[in-house]
Design a protein around this motif. Structure first.
Motif, PDB file in Angstrom:
ATOM      1  N   LYS A 120       0.828  -1.207   0.000  1.00  0.00           N
ATOM      2  CA  LYS A 120       0.000   0.000   0.000  1.00  0.00           C
ATOM      3  C   LYS A 120       0.862   1.257   0.000  1.00  0.00           C
ATOM      4  CE  LYS A 120      -4.334  -1.777   1.682  1.00  0.00           C
ATOM      5  NZ  LYS A 120      -5.463  -1.615   2.576  1.00  0.00           N
ATOM      6  N   GLU A 121       1.980   1.205   0.688  1.00  0.00           N
ATOM      7  CA  GLU A 121       2.905   2.339   0.695  1.00  0.00           C
ATOM      8  C   GLU A 121       3.501   2.549  -0.706  1.00  0.00           C
ATOM      9  OE1 GLU A 121       5.077   5.567   2.075  1.00  0.00           O
ATOM     10  OE2 GLU A 121       3.451   4.487   3.071  1.00  0.00           O
ATOM     11  N   GLN A 122       3.878   1.458  -1.348  1.00  0.00           N
ATOM     12  CA  GLN A 122       4.419   1.532  -2.706  1.00  0.00           C
ATOM     13  C   GLN A 122       3.373   2.096  -3.662  1.00  0.00           C
ATOM     14  OE1 GLN A 122       5.741  -2.268  -4.166  1.00  0.00           O
ATOM     15  NE2 GLN A 122       6.567  -1.415  -6.058  1.00  0.00           N
ATOM     16  N   TRP A 123       2.141   1.606  -3.538  1.00  0.00           N
ATOM     17  CA  TRP A 123       1.040   2.096  -4.374  1.00  0.00           C
ATOM     18  C   TRP A 123       0.808   3.583  -4.133  1.00  0.00           C
ATOM     19  CZ3 TRP A 123      -3.686   3.796  -2.214  1.00  0.00           C
ATOM     20  CH2 TRP A 123      -4.659   4.147  -3.147  1.00  0.00           C
ATOM     21  N   SER A 124       0.812   4.000  -2.872  1.00  0.00           N
ATOM     22  CA  SER A 124       0.577   5.397  -2.523  1.00  0.00           C
ATOM     23  C   SER A 124       1.634   6.306  -3.144  1.00  0.00           C
ATOM     24  CB  SER A 124       0.565   5.547  -1.000  1.00  0.00           C
ATOM     25  OG  SER A 124       0.382   6.890  -0.653  1.00  0.00           O
ATOM     26  N   GLU A 125       2.885   5.908  -3.055  1.00  0.00           N
ATOM     27  CA  GLU A 125       3.962   6.705  -3.642  1.00  0.00           C
ATOM     28  C   GLU A 125       3.834   6.792  -5.155  1.00  0.00           C
ATOM     29  OE1 GLU A 125       7.700   5.179  -2.340  1.00  0.00           O
ATOM     30  OE2 GLU A 125       7.277   5.605  -0.231  1.00  0.00           O
ATOM     31  N   GLN A 126       3.502   5.653  -5.786  1.00  0.00           N
ATOM     32  CA  GLN A 126       3.363   5.642  -7.246  1.00  0.00           C
ATOM     33  C   GLN A 126       2.183   6.518  -7.683  1.00  0.00           C
ATOM     34  OE1 GLN A 126       3.356   1.739  -8.955  1.00  0.00           O
ATOM     35  NE2 GLN A 126       2.968   2.500 -11.020  1.00  0.00           N
ATOM     36  N   MET A 127       1.078   6.447  -6.966  1.00  0.00           N
ATOM     37  CA  MET A 127      -0.088   7.261  -7.327  1.00  0.00           C
ATOM     38  C   MET A 127       0.192   8.749  -7.082  1.00  0.00           C
ATOM     39  SD  MET A 127      -2.142   5.157  -8.653  1.00  0.00           S
ATOM     40  CE  MET A 127      -0.839   3.996  -9.053  1.00  0.00           C
ATOM     41  N   PHE A 128       0.963   9.067  -6.048  1.00  0.00           N
ATOM     42  CA  PHE A 128       1.342  10.461  -5.798  1.00  0.00           C
ATOM     43  C   PHE A 128       2.129  11.010  -6.980  1.00  0.00           C
ATOM     44  CE2 PHE A 128       4.414  13.592  -4.299  1.00  0.00           C
ATOM     45  CZ  PHE A 128       3.571  14.528  -3.726  1.00  0.00           C
ATOM     46  N   GLU A 129       3.094  10.219  -7.471  1.00  0.00           N
ATOM     47  CA  GLU A 129       3.896  10.639  -8.615  1.00  0.00           C
ATOM     48  C   GLU A 129       3.022  10.790  -9.860  1.00  0.00           C
ATOM     49  OE1 GLU A 129       7.211   8.030  -9.166  1.00  0.00           O
ATOM     50  OE2 GLU A 129       8.016   8.426  -7.174  1.00  0.00           O
ATOM     51  N   GLN A 130       2.088   9.857 -10.051  1.00  0.00           N
ATOM     52  CA  GLN A 130       1.213   9.938 -11.224  1.00  0.00           C
ATOM     53  C   GLN A 130       0.330  11.183 -11.164  1.00  0.00           C
ATOM     54  OE1 GLN A 130      -0.895   6.225 -11.683  1.00  0.00           O
ATOM     55  NE2 GLN A 130       0.895   5.181 -12.505  1.00  0.00           N
ATOM     56  N   ARG A 131      -0.234  11.479  -9.989  1.00  0.00           N
ATOM     57  CA  ARG A 131      -1.054  12.688  -9.848  1.00  0.00           C
ATOM     58  C   ARG A 131      -0.221  13.936 -10.114  1.00  0.00           C
ATOM     59  NH1 ARG A 131      -3.323   9.688  -5.769  1.00  0.00           N
ATOM     60  NH2 ARG A 131      -1.938  10.515  -4.171  1.00  0.00           N
ATOM     61  N   ALA A 132       1.010  13.945  -9.601  1.00  0.00           N
ATOM     62  CA  ALA A 132       1.898  15.096  -9.788  1.00  0.00           C
ATOM     63  C   ALA A 132       2.239  15.313 -11.263  1.00  0.00           C
ATOM     64  CB  ALA A 132       3.172  14.914  -8.981  1.00  0.00           C
ATOM     65  N   ASN A 133       2.258  14.231 -12.032  1.00  0.00           N
ATOM     66  CA  ASN A 133       2.579  14.320 -13.459  1.00  0.00           C
ATOM     67  C   ASN A 133       1.334  14.361 -14.341  1.00  0.00           C
ATOM     68  OD1 ASN A 133       5.432  14.304 -13.196  1.00  0.00           O
ATOM     69  ND2 ASN A 133       5.350  12.115 -12.762  1.00  0.00           N
ATOM     70  N   GLY A 134       0.175  14.448 -13.740  1.00  0.00           N
ATOM     71  CA  GLY A 134      -1.062  14.533 -14.506  1.00  0.00           C
ATOM     72  C   GLY A 134      -1.499  13.217 -15.128  1.00  0.00           C
ATOM     73  N   ILE A 135      -1.011  12.116 -14.584  1.00  0.00           N
ATOM     74  CA  ILE A 135      -1.365  10.788 -15.097  1.00  0.00           C
ATOM     75  C   ILE A 135      -2.500  10.244 -14.250  1.00  0.00           C
ATOM     76  CG2 ILE A 135      -0.531   8.448 -15.529  1.00  0.00           C
ATOM     77  CD1 ILE A 135       2.305   9.657 -15.720  1.00  0.00           C
ATOM     78  N   GLN A 136      -3.459   9.599 -14.920  1.00  0.00           N
ATOM     79  CA  GLN A 136      -4.622   9.058 -14.219  1.00  0.00           C
ATOM     80  C   GLN A 136      -4.170   8.004 -13.204  1.00  0.00           C
ATOM     81  OE1 GLN A 136      -7.514   7.381 -16.833  1.00  0.00           O
ATOM     82  NE2 GLN A 136      -8.992   6.990 -15.217  1.00  0.00           N
ATOM     83  N   THR A 137      -4.783   8.002 -12.038  1.00  0.00           N
ATOM     84  CA  THR A 137      -4.446   7.038 -10.985  1.00  0.00           C
ATOM     85  C   THR A 137      -5.420   5.869 -11.020  1.00  0.00           C
ATOM     86  OG1 THR A 137      -5.796   8.227  -9.385  1.00  0.00           O
ATOM     87  CG2 THR A 137      -3.466   8.825  -9.502  1.00  0.00           C
ATOM     88  N   GLU A 138      -5.131   4.849 -10.225  1.00  0.00           N
ATOM     89  CA  GLU A 138      -5.991   3.665 -10.166  1.00  0.00           C
ATOM     90  C   GLU A 138      -6.104   3.195  -8.722  1.00  0.00           C
ATOM     91  OE1 GLU A 138      -4.128   0.788 -12.688  1.00  0.00           O
ATOM     92  OE2 GLU A 138      -2.210   0.980 -11.694  1.00  0.00           O
ATOM     93  N   SER A 139      -7.095   2.373  -8.478  1.00  0.00           N
ATOM     94  CA  SER A 139      -7.313   1.876  -7.116  1.00  0.00           C
ATOM     95  C   SER A 139      -6.212   0.885  -6.742  1.00  0.00           C
ATOM     96  CB  SER A 139      -8.677   1.184  -7.025  1.00  0.00           C
ATOM     97  OG  SER A 139      -8.659  -0.026  -7.750  1.00  0.00           O
TER      98      SER A 139
END
Length: 89
Positions: free
Chosen positions: A8-27
């Motif tokens: 979950k920590e890995q997912w959270s970090e990856q989704m943070f980076e995606q949001r910061a780069n304007g990339i759609q996130t996923e559950s």
């Protein structure tokens, strides 16, 4: 931390980076499902490579044995009796 918390920590970090780069996130569930599929693919590919490596080793050993046999046969001294026997068979 247990494995689920680490994931979950890995997912959270990856989704943070995606949001910061304007990339759609996923559950987390979708992300984890894709991660599992990638792991299964890698493991199956690894098994196929190992099987191919074993097959190549067997082929190489057979080729070496065949070459040794024919080289010994080529270099063998022939006597008249062996030649006559080979021609009759």
């Amino acid at each position: 931390m247990n494995e689920l918390e680490l994931l979950k920590e890995q997912w959270s970090e990856q989704m943070f980076e995606q949001r910061a780069n304007g990339i759609q996130t996923e559950s987390f569930e979708d992300w984890n499902h894709k991660r599992m599929i990638r792991m299964e693919f890698f493991n199956s590919s690894q098994a196929e490579r190992e099987a191919a490596s074993k097959e190549a080793a067997v082929k190489r050993a057979n080729d070496e044995a065949r070459m040794k046999f024919f080289n010994e046969w080529k270099n063998a001294e022939s006597d008249a009796e062996s030649i006559a026997e080979a021609r009759c068979s």
